[in-house]
Write an enzyme that holds these catalytic residues in place. Structure first.
Site, PDB file in Angstrom:
ATOM      1  N   LYS A  85       0.003   4.230  -0.427  1.00 50.78           N
ATOM      2  CA  LYS A  85      -0.713   5.405   0.094  1.00 50.78           C
ATOM      3  C   LYS A  85      -0.491   6.617  -0.827  1.00 50.78           C
ATOM      4  CE  LYS A  85      -0.415   3.305   4.623  1.00 50.78           C
ATOM      5  NZ  LYS A  85      -0.360   3.430   6.078  1.00 50.78           N
TER       6      LYS A  85
ATOM      7  N   GLU B 143      -7.144   4.964   7.545  1.00 50.87           N
ATOM      8  CA  GLU B 143      -6.880   6.379   7.243  1.00 50.87           C
ATOM      9  C   GLU B 143      -8.090   7.021   6.578  1.00 50.87           C
ATOM     10  OE1 GLU B 143      -3.198   5.518   5.282  1.00 50.87           O
ATOM     11  OE2 GLU B 143      -2.311   5.085   7.236  1.00 50.87           O
TER      12      GLU B 143
ATOM     13  N   GLY C 231       2.316   2.416  10.944  1.00 47.25           N
ATOM     14  CA  GLY C 231       3.327   3.470  10.822  1.00 47.25           C
ATOM     15  C   GLY C 231       4.012   3.834  12.130  1.00 47.25           C
TER      16      GLY C 231
ATOM     17  N   HIS D  21      -9.752   1.430   4.525  1.00 44.12           N
ATOM     18  CA  HIS D  21      -8.503   1.613   5.279  1.00 44.12           C
ATOM     19  C   HIS D  21      -8.768   2.595   6.425  1.00 44.12           C
ATOM     20  CE1 HIS D  21      -4.414   2.662   6.343  1.00 44.12           C
ATOM     21  NE2 HIS D  21      -4.034   1.559   5.728  1.00 44.12           N
TER      22      HIS D  21
ATOM     23  N   GLU E  85      -5.666  -4.541  10.588  1.00 42.57           N
ATOM     24  CA  GLU E  85      -4.635  -3.526  10.790  1.00 42.57           C
ATOM     25  C   GLU E  85      -4.984  -2.732  12.045  1.00 42.57           C
ATOM     26  OE1 GLU E  85      -2.402  -2.405   6.953  1.00 42.57           O
ATOM     27  OE2 GLU E  85      -4.181  -1.168   7.048  1.00 42.57           O
TER      28      GLU E  85
ATOM     29  N   ASN F  73       0.868  -1.174   0.000  1.00 48.54           N
ATOM     30  CA  ASN F  73       0.000   0.000   0.000  1.00 48.54           C
ATOM     31  C   ASN F  73       0.909   1.229   0.000  1.00 48.54           C
ATOM     32  OD1 ASN F  73      -1.828   2.015   0.369  1.00 48.54           O
ATOM     33  ND2 ASN F  73      -2.565   1.327   2.382  1.00 48.54           N
TER      34      ASN F  73
ATOM     35  N   SER G 142       3.074  -1.976  10.682  1.00 49.38           N
ATOM     36  CA  SER G 142       4.509  -2.058  11.000  1.00 49.38           C
ATOM     37  C   SER G 142       5.118  -3.416  10.635  1.00 49.38           C
ATOM     38  CB  SER G 142       4.758  -1.732  12.472  1.00 49.38           C
ATOM     39  OG  SER G 142       4.392  -0.389  12.735  1.00 49.38           O
TER      40      SER G 142
HETATM   41  P1  13P Z   1       2.844   0.455   7.862  1.00 47.31           P
HETATM   42  O1  13P Z   1       3.353  -0.844   7.277  1.00 47.31           O
HETATM   43  O2  13P Z   1       3.644   1.638   7.470  1.00 47.31           O
HETATM   44  O3  13P Z   1       2.615   0.338   9.334  1.00 47.31           O
HETATM   45  O4  13P Z   1       1.401   0.719   7.203  1.00 47.31           O
HETATM   46  C1  13P Z   1       0.449  -0.265   7.280  1.00 47.31           C
HETATM   47  C2  13P Z   1      -0.710   0.089   6.434  1.00 47.31           C
HETATM   48  O5  13P Z   1      -1.465   1.002   6.752  1.00 47.31           O
HETATM   49  C3  13P Z   1      -0.912  -0.673   5.202  1.00 47.31           C
HETATM   50  O6  13P Z   1      -2.190  -0.491   4.696  1.00 47.31           O
END
Ligand code: 13P
Length: 267
Positions: free
Chosen positions: A16, A103, A180, A101, A174, A14, A221
């Site tokens: 983003k 976010e 992150g 997601h 997640e 991903n 992560s």
């Molecule tokens: P990270 O791997 O940076 O923690 O992000 C995870 C994520 O949101 C994947 O969709």
């Protein structure tokens, strides 16, 4: 006890809104070069930004990697300024789509009901949904993580037909506090949620349908060093990777670790 059917691990990048259009195509090409000749039993999906999808699709040509989107709208066509149609995603060569997601849920107000409509849209247009679920740190501290995730799954899927034929639906767990942050869920926490997801699905569909059509991913992560703690015959079927997918070198290390781990666990 009969073993669960073995499925090829799915490894989803991903990206983003982290990369430029040309940069995305370059990284996809770099990934293709690094993975050429790899005979692994894995399926890689790259989800760049919408504007980068065409270039990434072109760069991935000749590889087994697939293209995914980071979102989809529930209708095919109409007066929906700024939205992206599932038909357009298919036209551009997408086969997978990330839906719900955290976010988008947290920053853009996406609700369970919007997520549910998007899942139906994806399934209806032959896109494999990657439905994201996960709790906040606060919800976990209050002991509500299982309720929250079960609710997210039930409300997203209650009106959705199960995937048809060989179609699949991935549920990506997640935990928001692990995204992150460099603080992934512990294997025990992640596996407990894997079991909850599976149980919730079995209550919605039949066991046979769940075995056939549903798969799970862990995200939050993920690195090459921790990924194999989550994937296995009685655990997740793959990983949804953010930060560690941005650099081709680190993403390929994640993929190779999964491949080695998978081979060890299934031989
Ligand atoms: P990270 O791997 O940076 O923690 O992000 C995870 C994520 O949101 C994947 O969709």
């Amino acid at each position: 006890m009969p073993r669960r059917p073995v499925s090829t691990p799915l490894i989803v990048a991903n990206w983003k809104m982290q990369l430029g259009v040309a940069e995305s195509a370059e990284r996809a090409l770099d990934l293709k070069t690094r993975l050429s000749g790899a005979k692994g039993r894995f399926q890689v999906v790259v989800c760049p930004s919408f504007l980068s999808m065409a270039g990434v699709k072109k760069a991935l040509r000749g590889s087994t990697m697939k293209l995914g989107a980071q979102d989809v709208f529930w209708d095919e066509r109409g007066a929906y300024t700024g939205e992206v149609s599932p038909v357009n995603l298919r036209e551009i060569g997408a086969e997978y789509v990330i839906i719900g997601h955290s976010e988008r849920r947290q920053l853009l107000g996406e609700t369970d009901s919007m997520v549910g409509r998007k899942v139906i849209s994806a399934l209806g247009h032959g896109l494999t949904p990657i439905l994201c679920v996960g709790e906040t740190a606060h919800e976990r501290n209050e002991g509500r993580h299982e309720l929250v995730v079960a609710r997210q799954i039930i409300s997203a899927l209650k009106t959705a037909p199960p995937p048809m034929g060989n179609g699949r639906l991935y549920i990506a767990y997640e935990p928001i506090w692990a995204i992150g942050t460099g603080e992934p869920a512990s294997p025990e926490q992640a596996l407990a949620m894997h079991d909850l997801i599976r149980q919730t699905l079995i209550e919605l569909y039949s066991l046979a349908q769940v075995e056939r059509s549903f798969r799970t991913l862990y995200g939050g992560s993920v690195t090459a060093d921790n990924v194999n703690q989550y994937i296995g015959p009685k655990a997740y079927h793959g990983a949804l990777v953010g930060t560690a997918s941005l650099q081709p070198e680190s993403f390929v290390t994640v993929i190779k670790h999964i491949d080695q781990g998978f081979t060890t666990k299934h031989l």
